[in-house]
Design a protein around this motif. Structure first.
Motif, PDB file in Angstrom:
ATOM      1  N   LEU A 130      67.967  89.752  25.599  1.00  0.00           N
ATOM      2  CA  LEU A 130      68.023  89.672  24.132  1.00  0.00           C
ATOM      3  C   LEU A 130      69.465  89.759  23.641  1.00  0.00           C
ATOM      4  O   LEU A 130      69.907  88.949  22.814  1.00  0.00           O
ATOM      5  CB  LEU A 130      67.180  90.782  23.508  1.00  0.00           C
ATOM      6  N   TYR A 131      70.201  90.747  24.132  1.00  0.00           N
ATOM      7  CA  TYR A 131      71.586  90.889  23.677  1.00  0.00           C
ATOM      8  C   TYR A 131      72.383  89.638  24.044  1.00  0.00           C
ATOM      9  O   TYR A 131      73.250  89.189  23.290  1.00  0.00           O
ATOM     10  CB  TYR A 131      72.255  92.120  24.297  1.00  0.00           C
ATOM     11  N   ASN A 132      72.098  89.090  25.216  1.00  0.00           N
ATOM     12  CA  ASN A 132      72.815  87.872  25.617  1.00  0.00           C
ATOM     13  C   ASN A 132      72.450  86.696  24.712  1.00  0.00           C
ATOM     14  O   ASN A 132      73.296  85.846  24.421  1.00  0.00           O
ATOM     15  CB  ASN A 132      72.548  87.552  27.085  1.00  0.00           C
ATOM     16  N   VAL A 162      75.163  95.902  28.508  1.00  0.00           N
ATOM     17  CA  VAL A 162      74.418  95.037  29.428  1.00  0.00           C
ATOM     18  C   VAL A 162      75.361  94.055  30.131  1.00  0.00           C
ATOM     19  O   VAL A 162      76.475  93.804  29.664  1.00  0.00           O
ATOM     20  CB  VAL A 162      73.312  94.228  28.704  1.00  0.00           C
ATOM     21  N   ALA A 163      74.846  93.501  31.233  1.00  0.00           N
ATOM     22  CA  ALA A 163      75.651  92.532  31.988  1.00  0.00           C
ATOM     23  C   ALA A 163      75.666  91.195  31.258  1.00  0.00           C
ATOM     24  O   ALA A 163      74.614  90.708  30.826  1.00  0.00           O
ATOM     25  CB  ALA A 163      75.054  92.340  33.376  1.00  0.00           C
ATOM     26  N   PRO A 164      76.836  90.595  31.080  1.00  0.00           N
ATOM     27  CA  PRO A 164      76.884  89.298  30.402  1.00  0.00           C
ATOM     28  C   PRO A 164      76.283  88.195  31.273  1.00  0.00           C
ATOM     29  O   PRO A 164      76.492  88.151  32.480  1.00  0.00           O
ATOM     30  CB  PRO A 164      78.379  89.075  30.173  1.00  0.00           C
ATOM     31  N   MET A 165      75.479  87.315  30.662  1.00  0.00           N
ATOM     32  CA  MET A 165      74.875  86.206  31.389  1.00  0.00           C
ATOM     33  C   MET A 165      75.646  84.909  31.153  1.00  0.00           C
ATOM     34  O   MET A 165      75.448  83.927  31.868  1.00  0.00           O
ATOM     35  CB  MET A 165      73.415  86.004  30.939  1.00  0.00           C
ATOM     36  N   GLY A 166      76.481  84.917  30.145  1.00  0.00           N
ATOM     37  CA  GLY A 166      77.255  83.711  29.847  1.00  0.00           C
ATOM     38  C   GLY A 166      76.401  82.566  29.344  1.00  0.00           C
ATOM     39  O   GLY A 166      76.618  81.405  29.701  1.00  0.00           O
ATOM     40  N   LEU A 167      75.420  82.880  28.509  1.00  0.00           N
ATOM     41  CA  LEU A 167      74.574  81.802  27.973  1.00  0.00           C
ATOM     42  C   LEU A 167      75.412  80.883  27.094  1.00  0.00           C
ATOM     43  O   LEU A 167      76.282  81.331  26.350  1.00  0.00           O
ATOM     44  CB  LEU A 167      73.431  82.391  27.137  1.00  0.00           C
ATOM     45  N   GLU A 168      75.103  79.605  27.201  1.00  0.00           N
ATOM     46  CA  GLU A 168      75.854  78.637  26.402  1.00  0.00           C
ATOM     47  C   GLU A 168      75.584  78.871  24.907  1.00  0.00           C
ATOM     48  O   GLU A 168      74.441  79.102  24.503  1.00  0.00           O
ATOM     49  CB  GLU A 168      75.410  77.222  26.779  1.00  0.00           C
ATOM     50  N   PRO A 169      76.616  78.819  24.072  1.00  0.00           N
ATOM     51  CA  PRO A 169      76.419  79.027  22.626  1.00  0.00           C
ATOM     52  C   PRO A 169      75.444  78.009  22.043  1.00  0.00           C
ATOM     53  O   PRO A 169      75.429  76.846  22.460  1.00  0.00           O
ATOM     54  CB  PRO A 169      77.818  78.824  22.036  1.00  0.00           C
ATOM     55  N   VAL A 170      74.636  78.454  21.079  1.00  0.00           N
ATOM     56  CA  VAL A 170      73.650  77.533  20.495  1.00  0.00           C
ATOM     57  C   VAL A 170      74.187  76.843  19.236  1.00  0.00           C
ATOM     58  O   VAL A 170      73.597  75.887  18.760  1.00  0.00           O
ATOM     59  CB  VAL A 170      72.323  78.240  20.170  1.00  0.00           C
ATOM     60  N   SER A 171      75.277  77.358  18.676  1.00  0.00           N
ATOM     61  CA  SER A 171      75.891  76.718  17.499  1.00  0.00           C
ATOM     62  C   SER A 171      74.886  76.431  16.391  1.00  0.00           C
ATOM     63  O   SER A 171      74.739  75.298  15.932  1.00  0.00           O
ATOM     64  CB  SER A 171      76.559  75.395  17.889  1.00  0.00           C
ATOM     65  N   ALA A 172      74.211  77.489  15.946  1.00  0.00           N
ATOM     66  CA  ALA A 172      73.210  77.305  14.894  1.00  0.00           C
ATOM     67  C   ALA A 172      73.872  76.845  13.599  1.00  0.00           C
ATOM     68  O   ALA A 172      74.927  77.357  13.230  1.00  0.00           O
ATOM     69  CB  ALA A 172      72.466  78.625  14.655  1.00  0.00           C
TER      70      ALA A 172
ATOM     71  N   LEU C 463      73.202  64.966  31.583  1.00  0.00           N
ATOM     72  CA  LEU C 463      74.079  65.093  32.743  1.00  0.00           C
ATOM     73  C   LEU C 463      73.352  65.026  34.077  1.00  0.00           C
ATOM     74  O   LEU C 463      73.980  64.815  35.114  1.00  0.00           O
ATOM     75  CB  LEU C 463      74.856  66.420  32.667  1.00  0.00           C
ATOM     76  N   GLY C 464      72.038  65.251  34.062  1.00  0.00           N
ATOM     77  CA  GLY C 464      71.260  65.185  35.297  1.00  0.00           C
ATOM     78  C   GLY C 464      71.541  66.320  36.263  1.00  0.00           C
ATOM     79  O   GLY C 464      71.238  66.222  37.445  1.00  0.00           O
ATOM     80  N   ASP C 465      72.079  67.424  35.776  1.00  0.00           N
ATOM     81  CA  ASP C 465      72.434  68.524  36.662  1.00  0.00           C
ATOM     82  C   ASP C 465      71.472  69.703  36.449  1.00  0.00           C
ATOM     83  O   ASP C 465      71.486  70.342  35.409  1.00  0.00           O
ATOM     84  CB  ASP C 465      73.873  68.961  36.356  1.00  0.00           C
ATOM     85  N   PRO C 466      70.627  69.980  37.451  1.00  0.00           N
ATOM     86  CA  PRO C 466      69.636  71.049  37.295  1.00  0.00           C
ATOM     87  C   PRO C 466      70.270  72.432  37.116  1.00  0.00           C
ATOM     88  O   PRO C 466      69.590  73.370  36.708  1.00  0.00           O
ATOM     89  CB  PRO C 466      68.821  71.006  38.591  1.00  0.00           C
ATOM     90  N   ALA C 467      71.563  72.567  37.421  1.00  0.00           N
ATOM     91  CA  ALA C 467      72.211  73.877  37.267  1.00  0.00           C
ATOM     92  C   ALA C 467      72.156  74.345  35.818  1.00  0.00           C
ATOM     93  O   ALA C 467      72.269  75.530  35.531  1.00  0.00           O
ATOM     94  CB  ALA C 467      73.662  73.795  37.727  1.00  0.00           C
ATOM     95  N   THR C 468      71.959  73.388  34.941  1.00  0.00           N
ATOM     96  CA  THR C 468      71.859  73.743  33.532  1.00  0.00           C
ATOM     97  C   THR C 468      70.691  74.695  33.263  1.00  0.00           C
ATOM     98  O   THR C 468      70.668  75.407  32.274  1.00  0.00           O
ATOM     99  CB  THR C 468      71.728  72.461  32.682  1.00  0.00           C
ATOM    100  N   PHE C 469      69.726  74.698  34.189  1.00  0.00           N
ATOM    101  CA  PHE C 469      68.544  75.533  33.982  1.00  0.00           C
ATOM    102  C   PHE C 469      68.696  76.938  34.569  1.00  0.00           C
ATOM    103  O   PHE C 469      67.724  77.663  34.701  1.00  0.00           O
ATOM    104  CB  PHE C 469      67.310  74.863  34.597  1.00  0.00           C
ATOM    105  N   GLU C 470      69.918  77.333  34.877  1.00  0.00           N
ATOM    106  CA  GLU C 470      70.144  78.611  35.552  1.00  0.00           C
ATOM    107  C   GLU C 470      69.414  79.779  34.886  1.00  0.00           C
ATOM    108  O   GLU C 470      68.817  80.611  35.545  1.00  0.00           O
ATOM    109  CB  GLU C 470      71.655  78.904  35.611  1.00  0.00           C
ATOM    110  N   HIS C 471      69.465  79.828  33.551  1.00  0.00           N
ATOM    111  CA  HIS C 471      68.922  81.007  32.869  1.00  0.00           C
ATOM    112  C   HIS C 471      67.628  80.733  32.113  1.00  0.00           C
ATOM    113  O   HIS C 471      67.142  81.583  31.393  1.00  0.00           O
ATOM    114  CB  HIS C 471      69.957  81.554  31.879  1.00  0.00           C
ATOM    115  N   THR C 472      67.066  79.529  32.267  1.00  0.00           N
ATOM    116  CA  THR C 472      65.911  79.221  31.414  1.00  0.00           C
ATOM    117  C   THR C 472      64.713  80.124  31.702  1.00  0.00           C
ATOM    118  O   THR C 472      64.001  80.510  30.783  1.00  0.00           O
ATOM    119  CB  THR C 472      65.468  77.753  31.554  1.00  0.00           C
ATOM    120  N   GLU C 473      64.507  80.485  32.962  1.00  0.00           N
ATOM    121  CA  GLU C 473      63.349  81.344  33.248  1.00  0.00           C
ATOM    122  C   GLU C 473      63.510  82.710  32.586  1.00  0.00           C
ATOM    123  O   GLU C 473      62.559  83.263  32.025  1.00  0.00           O
ATOM    124  CB  GLU C 473      63.152  81.514  34.766  1.00  0.00           C
TER     125      GLU C 473
END
Lengths: 399, 547, 510
Positions: A130-132, A162-172, C463-473
């Protein structure tokens, strides 16, 4: 109008200890509704299990209220004791035995023998992701943490845990209010987590409904009707929205932005000098200047965390160049001229004594001030009575 | 009437109310944080009754808004008493145990029927009945009032009428009930408590009482005057007559805040000596022979006492500017220069200690205890181990049996006529404070309210050919000012309203200095005025009028 | 804080009457209702049919319409010089591609007609059956006591047909046990789940079944107050429904529904208002943001009073149950109780609404619907919320339990069949977009999670790169654990189920 009998603001016993007048049982009963507070003040307590420990609870209390009396700390972003629980930020989710889903501690009402768990692997995982997610939706600083704008950022503190996951920004795509030329309140949507504390405060506490949640989904933001400047709305500039904002998305335009980064300021507790309510203030001082005024925490003092436009913002007069900075004596030219203190005090004493000696003490009038301190009023009446032997002493008692 | 001129109940009790009866108080603007407690109670289901000639913010939230004609409060309140007594809704047990004079009040209000009251006040008889029944049958029902009650020539009568209602229904000594005057300024309560009044020493000990006088003579080491002094209203009139010849004015702009200020100005001109102790130049310092630069609240130590008798600390945060000094130090120096040996107080705390030692109501309060009690201490607090008193009269009226005060309606001193056909009421707004020397130096209040205005009804505006924003000249028998006309649904037909804050357009050039017979308070709430649209005016004139 | 006499419930409709949300319309509605301007603004901006005034063509973005070329239609409309807005599913999946004209008329581009099961008295709804205006089930119920009617409901095994599958009789029982006597019956006709159009057909063909069911429910729980919340895009359905109500109330209110107050309230473009507590908020003139539960609507619902909320299909089953008995209804089902309206669209020959025993298989259903088109690859069994299943599950009974066990759900039974011409990453994206657009924005897991899912999937498609799904689960896990309501809980399902069942579609692409 919220439903009668829903949870409004409930202070915890330890927070109000210093007020020494509202016992915790009455407080606990607040949520049952006004009537029952008085007619049924002795509601029986019961016990629940909180992280395995048996603790006392009262009918209608939420997990937060019970936990507040213990050492258990449950993080939260969208909760404010003065507001009805929203359960929106999801930070406070806890495990309730028998419930499949995690439940918000701010809103979940306990019942006898309920078992609540606030720390577990599941909750830890929940908080981490959640925090990430919040970080993916928030402006970050070089350290990769939600940025600090000087108003305190509770999200930043949580994210450090918490440990950072580095999620890509969503740019809402959230709208700001760039044309808002009000002099006090600044809104930055990039730091907003949509907890709605500001809009709920504006509705439930200040009750002027100047701001609202607007749009939905990714576009959800805080707006005024027509995106007008707050000056042109029902806003009374109380600044409570700034005060309740947990992330610094709302900040004061006139306070230095870097207040916190400079290592904090010295805060001096005092009493507001405007109307007769007696709100307590914290004066923040930097380089011998008052640079910001805030309220003590909700529940601590009679203003319960609230201030009005005058109390919070109208302090420019303190350091205004128009202040009288030296004694003045009117000269023969009819104008006021600077003088030393000794000259001014002598002139005052001579002027008063001359009239007394010529016309009697009752030809003197002393106007004290309801704006000055009790000590000063005491001294003014003592001056009039003891030094001049007249009771012609009053102040604007009626206004 | 029951023993103390202050709120009987604590501010934070308001949130637990079942009913609030707000009369003559524009609480959201004059006491915003008390209004927040009222809103909180309202949110939680408390009933809200508002009696006010204007449709103020709270009136829009109210269950019943009794929009009475200005100055007819005695009629309205007596009619409420009439309903309560005639329907047998009074609290007989309380009346028997704690009051006297019930028969007299019963007889007095007999003629004040709701139907007759409707004719005088304009409030529907049915509303009066509804409110009377609700008030009498609701336990936790508090009365909240301010200057809309007291700023009349019959202000004391209005207060008596409210007290009668409280007594006959037993709403005294009950949490979230009582009779609650909301004080207009940060330390009105404290100034009165400290004896800045012509008839009391600190703690409401009468100057005419020999024992009290002897106590203070002994403490201060000098003989004291046995005679009542002049209240402010009378003092201003005596000054105009040339009887008062020197004035020492600390922290008040009497040329803005007193009614009929042209008379005040004339008086100040006649004075042989005027000294002002101030933080800003204001209208009054124009008359000063000596100006002493004082300190504002952020620059000195002390205490303020708020509306609910709560003594709280003021603490020095910054130094005063230039040579300005804390006012208490200046006062000590002046006294010594005048030959009185004022003790060498090392700090404000020592002044407070002397003050408290002579004042039984606060004798138990000290700076040390105020450090420990961050929410302040409410008097009476007679001993160091006393916890303070949030709710007064829990064991019945302090003075023993409280007496009902039967009063008759008297019209306001000045009523509208052909020459001055409108009723003017004055008051405060949220954004400014008193003479606005502080608030007009901040951008927010200025952005919200730049200059003076009147609120006028649509119907009156039509009669006078006014558009919203037009400039009008408002005149009374005492003076005239120019202001902007705001067409507003808040005011009644035939009534206008004006704030008191603006030095260049002073409402108190218009107001009537006829004073209440007991308190001397001026009739700020009712005077007769005429208005006229202003069509010409130079840029300078407009600037001067703040428009 | 709302003034005591403010009329909040009217504001959305008044805004629509004023042509949508503008500074002027908001001011006017505020003056009319006493509701603060900001509240009106914020509420109006929530609903897509009024938040952005002006005329335009609205082209459906739903899964089936996308499969049949909605993007191309939109392109053509723009080329013709008209304003075009892409909107969430219009509930016309059997007639794909669907759009709403500038005049808010339904325009569909399909050679199909809506197919329905032939008339059969042994069906609970019986869409093709004769319209029965007798209201004899209502009369019969009125002669029974509420407990007896509820007992029949219990025997019938009727589950909520809106998607949750909650046993209907529990709600009725809960309601009659409330101390509060001011109660409401609300019909959820806000059908908006992509792939679903069964309530549409019920309202068009058998409106009196639904009305009679509502009347029975109201009579049994002791109220006359009935609210029908119907999605605003169902323009024709609203008209049919209103006519049916007039017919059943009769002249001078002497008809069988004469003594009920039946209010038809239109939605204004927000899928989330199909969630029952969001629906209640919307009915009260607020932003359609789901409430925290508990309290449940049966304790504190519309106007904070006990409220019985049922989906159109659920309530339309009630007259037949009262008529024929609970056991009769129960026995209509195969693996679970009752007959069920299945919507089917996509790559099949005869899309439509088929009422069949609960628990039929996909193959049986498709056989009824004229057979597959092309080589079937996948199906979505219960709307976007159910994600995707591989065609290998074609023999699975389509009921609440079996679908849940398979990691999917029965949902609204809006079945979309997908053949092997479709890229499942693309199919998932259409659904992800839907949830992102329709998230109410109240809670972070859903608001941020839906954006995150769609972005990651688009990154992959680009991009066709499955690594993009690293955190989806992980993010999907949090959306399910952390969201307030069902939307957020299942909003990642299209992507997670597609990746689970169609790994070939999510490999490294060049």
């Amino acid at each position: 109008m919220r439903q009668f009998g829903t949870v409004t603001s409930v202070k915890t016993a330890n927070k109000i200890k210093t007020m020494n007048k509202i016992d915790s049982k009455v407080r606990a009963n607040e949520i049952i509704g006004t009537k029952q507070i008085f007619e049924n003040p002795m509601n029986e307590s019961f016990s629940i299990k909180l992280n395995g420990q048996t603790v006392e609870a009262f009918p209608g209390e939420t997990v937060f209220q019970v936990a507040d009396r213990t050492e258990v700390k449950i993080p939260s972003l969208c909760h404010d004791d003065r507001l009805a629980p929203a359960g929106a930020c999801r930070v406070c989710l806890v495990e309730v035995a028998g419930q499949r889903r995690l439940q918000p501690g701010c809103a979940w009402v306990v019942t006898p023998d309920m078992e609540i768990t606030t720390e577990s692997d599941r909750i830890e995982k929940h908080r981490t992701i959640l925090y990430n997610l919040y970080m993916a939706d928030h402006e970050l600083d070089d350290a990769g943490l939600p940025i600090e704008t000087g108003n305190g950022n509770e999200l930043r503190e949580l994210c450090k845990t918490v440990a950072p996951m580095g999620l890509e920004p969503v740019s809402a795509p959230r709208a700001a209010r760039p044309g808002d030329d009000n002099p006090y309140i600044q809104f930055n949507p990039e730091l907003c987590i949509l907890c709605a504390r500001c809009t709920r405060y504006c509705d439930e506490v200040e009750a002027v409904n100047a701001i609202t949640l607007s749009h939905r989904g990714a576009e959800t933001t805080i707006e005024t009707a027509g995106q007008r400047s707050l000056i042109d709305t029902t806003c009374e500039l109380c600044g409570g929205c700034i005060d309740t904002c947990p992330t610094g998305a709302l900040i004061e335009k006139k306070a230095p932005v870097n207040l916190v980064q400079l290592g904090g300021t010295e805060a001096v507790r005092s009493t507001c000098n405007f109307c007769g309510v007696g709100c307590q203030l914290d004066l923040h001082v930097q380089n011998d200047k008052v640079v910001k005024i805030t309220s003590p925490e909700p529940g601590e003092t009679l203003n319960d965390g609230n201030l009005c436009v005058k109390g919070r913002f109208a302090y420019d007069f303190v350091h205004h160049p128009d202040r009288i900075t030296e004694p003045l004596i009117r000269g023969t030219d009819g104008l006021l001229h600077p003088a030393t203190w000794q000259e001014a005090i002598s002139a005052t004493a001579e002027g008063l004594m001359k009239v007394r000696d010529q016309h009697g003490a009752d030809a003197l009038g002393f106007v004290s001030s309801s704006r000055c301190t009790g000590e000063e009023n005491y001294l003014m009446q003592k001056l009039s009575r003891a030094a001049f032997r007249t009771n012609n002493i009053h102040q604007c008692a009626a206004t | 009437m029951f023993g103390a001129g202050a709120m009987t109940n604590a501010i934070d009790e308001i949130r637990d109310s079942e009913m609030m009866f707000v009369i003559g108080s524009n609480t959201t603007e004059a006491h915003p944080i008390i209004a927040m407690e009222m809103k909180r109670a309202r949110q939680r289901g408390a009933k809200l009754i508002v009696a006010d000639p204007r449709k103020i913010w709270l009136a829009e939230m109210a269950d019943v808004h009794m929009q009475l004609k200005p100055g007819t409060d005695v009629w309205l309140l007596s009619a409420l008493a009439n309903v309560i007594i005639s329907e047998g809704l009074h609290d007989q047990a309380f009346v028997d145990k704690h009051t006297k004079g019930f028969d007299a009040i019963s007889a007095k209000v007999k003629d004040y029927t709701p139907e007759e009251a409707e004719k005088i006040t304009g409030v529907p008889a049915e509303d009066i009945r509804t409110v009377a029944r609700m008030y009498a049958t609701t336990k936790h029902a508090g009365i909240y009032y301010t200057l809309g009650i007291t700023e009349h020539t019959h202000g004391t009568d209005n207060v008596y009428c409210l007290a009668n209602l409280v007594l006959m229904t037993g709403h005294l000594g009950v949490r979230s009930a009582g009779m609650n005057p909301l004080r207009g300024q940060n330390n009105v309560q404290g100034a009165n408590d400290a004896g800045a009044t012509p008839i009391y020493y600190p703690g409401y000990q009468k100057v005419t009482d020999n024992a009290a006088r002897e106590k203070f003579e002994s403490a201060w080491g000098v003989p004291l005057s046995p005679n009542d002094g002049l209240n402010l209203n009378v003092m201003m009139k005596e000054m105009a007559k040339g009887k008062i010849k020197a004035m020492y004015v600390m922290g008040e702009d009497i040329v803005i805040s007193e009614p009929n200020v042209s008379q005040v100005e004339a008086g100040l001109n006649q004075c042989e000596f005027v000294v002002c102790q101030e933080i800003f130049h204001n209208e009054t310092t124009r008359f000063a022979d000596v100006v002493l630069p004082g300190a504002c609240f952020a620059e000195k130590d002390g205490v303020f006492t708020n509306s609910d008798r709560r003594v709280q600390r003021v603490r020095k945060a910054v130094d005063p500017p230039g040579q300005a000094r804390p006012d208490w130090e200046i006062l000590c120096d002046i006294a010594r220069a005048c030959g009185y040996p004022m003790p060498n107080y090392s700090d404000a705390g020592e002044v407070f200690a002397e003050y408290a030692s002579l004042t039984p109501k606060i004798a138990g309060i000290s700076y040390l205890r105020l450090e420990q009690n961050v929410a302040g201490l409410q008097w009476p607090c007679p001993t160091p181990d006393h916890p303070g008193t949030p709710t007064l009269h829990l064991d019945g009226p302090m003075i023993g049996k409280a007496e009902f005060q039967a009063v008759d309606y008297r019209p306001s001193a000045e009523l509208p006529d052909n020459d001055y056909p409108l009723i003017l009421s004055t008051g405060r707004t949220l954004y400014h404070y008193n003479s606005a020397t502080q608030t007009r130096r901040d951008p927010g209040p200025v952005a919200k309210q730049r200059g003076n205005f009147i609120e006028i009804s649509k119907r009156d505006a039509k009669i006078y050919g006014l558009q919203h924003g037009d400039r009008v000249k408002v005149s009374s028998r005492r003076g005239e000012v120019v202001a902007e006309a705001w067409i507003s649904p808040r005011v009644r037909f035939g009534c206008i309203w004006m704030p008191m804050h603006f030095a260049e357009s002073r409402a108190n050039l218009l107001t009537n200095d006829a004073g209440d017979s007991v308190t001397g308070t001026g009739e700020y709430k009712v005077c007769a005025v005429a208005i006229e649209k202003v069509t010409t005016g130079t840029a300078e004139e407009l600037e001067l009028a703040g428009i | 804080m709302l003034k005591p006499d403010a009329n909040r419930e009217q504001i959305i409709e008044l805004l629509e009457h004023e042509g949508g949300v503008t500074e002027e319309s908001v001011r006017k509605v505020s003056q009319q209702t006493g509701v603060p301007e900001a509240d009106i603004w914020g509420t109006g901006k929530f609903y897509t049919l009024i938040n952005n005034p002006g005329t335009r063509v609205r082209v459906c973005d739903g899964l089936t319409c996308q499969m049949f070329g909605a993007d191309e239609l939109a392109r053509q409309i723009v080329e013709s010089g008209k304003q075009c807005e892409r909107v969430s599913c219009l509930g016309q999946c059997d007639l794909a591609v669907a759009s709403l004209s500038e005049e808010m008329e339904l325009v569909t581009y399909s050679e199909n007609e809506t197919n329905i099961s032939p008339a059969n008295d042994d069906l609970a709804i019986n869409l093709a059956g004769e319209v029965d205006l007798s209201y004899s089930a209502l009369a019969k119920a009125r002669l029974m006591d509420a407990e007896a009617v509820i007992e029949e409901l219990k025997t019938s095994g009727l589950q909520g047909r809106g998607g949750a599958g909650f046993p209907a009789h529990f709600k009725w029982t809960s309601l009659i046990n409330q101390a509060e006597t001011e109660r409401y019956v609300v019909c959820n006709a806000d059908e908006a789940e992509p792939g679903t159009f069964k309530d549409r057909e019920t309202m068009l063909r058998q409106p009196h079944k639904m009305l009679e069911g509502l009347a029975i429910a109201a009579a049994m729980v002791g109220t006359r107050e009935i609210y029908i919340y119907i999605r605003g895009e169902y323009v024709n359905e609203v008209a049919v429904l209103r006519a049916a109500i007039d017919e059943a109330k009769g002249r001078d209110a002497k008809g069988p529904l004469g003594d009920f107050n039946i209010n038809v309230v239109r939605g204004h473009g927000a899928y989330i208002c199909g969630e029952e507590t969001a629906l209640l908020e919307s009915l009260e003139g607020k932003r359609g943001m789901p409430r925290l539960k508990p309290p449940f609507p049966t304790e504190s619902g519309f106007r904070n009073k006990p409220t019985l909320i049922h989906n159109v299909e659920t309530i339309a089953c009630v007259p037949a149950i009262v008529h024929n008995g609970g056991q009769w209804f129960h026995d209509l089902g195969r693996t679970e109780a009752g007959s069920k309206l299945y919507c089917i669209s996509g790559h099949i020959n005869k899309p439509g609404v088929y009422e069949m025993p609960l628990g039929v298989t996909l193959d049986e259903l498709v056989a009824e619907a004229g057979g597959y088109v092309g080589t079937p690859l996948a199906f979505s069994p219960g709307g976007a919320s159910s994600g995707f299943l591989p065609i290998s599950k074609r023999a699975l009974p389509l009921d609440y339990k079996n679908l849940a066990d398979a990691g999917s759900m029965m949902g609204s039974a809006g079945i979309v069949v997908i053949n092997d011409t479709v890229d499942m990453a693309q199919a998932a994206n259409w659904q992800l977009k839907f949830f992102e657009r329709e998230s109410c924005g109240q809670c972070a897991p859903c608001r941020i999670g839906t954006q995150y899912m769609r972005r990651q999937n688009e990154n992959y498609i680009q991009l066709g790169d499955p690594a993009t799904f690293e955190h989806t689960e992980d993010v999907a896990w949090e959306m399910e654990e952390g969201s307030i309501c069902g939307l957020g809980m299942i909003a990642a399902k299209p992507l997670t189920s597609a990746r689970e069942h169609f790994p070939d579609h999510f490999k490294t692409r060049s």
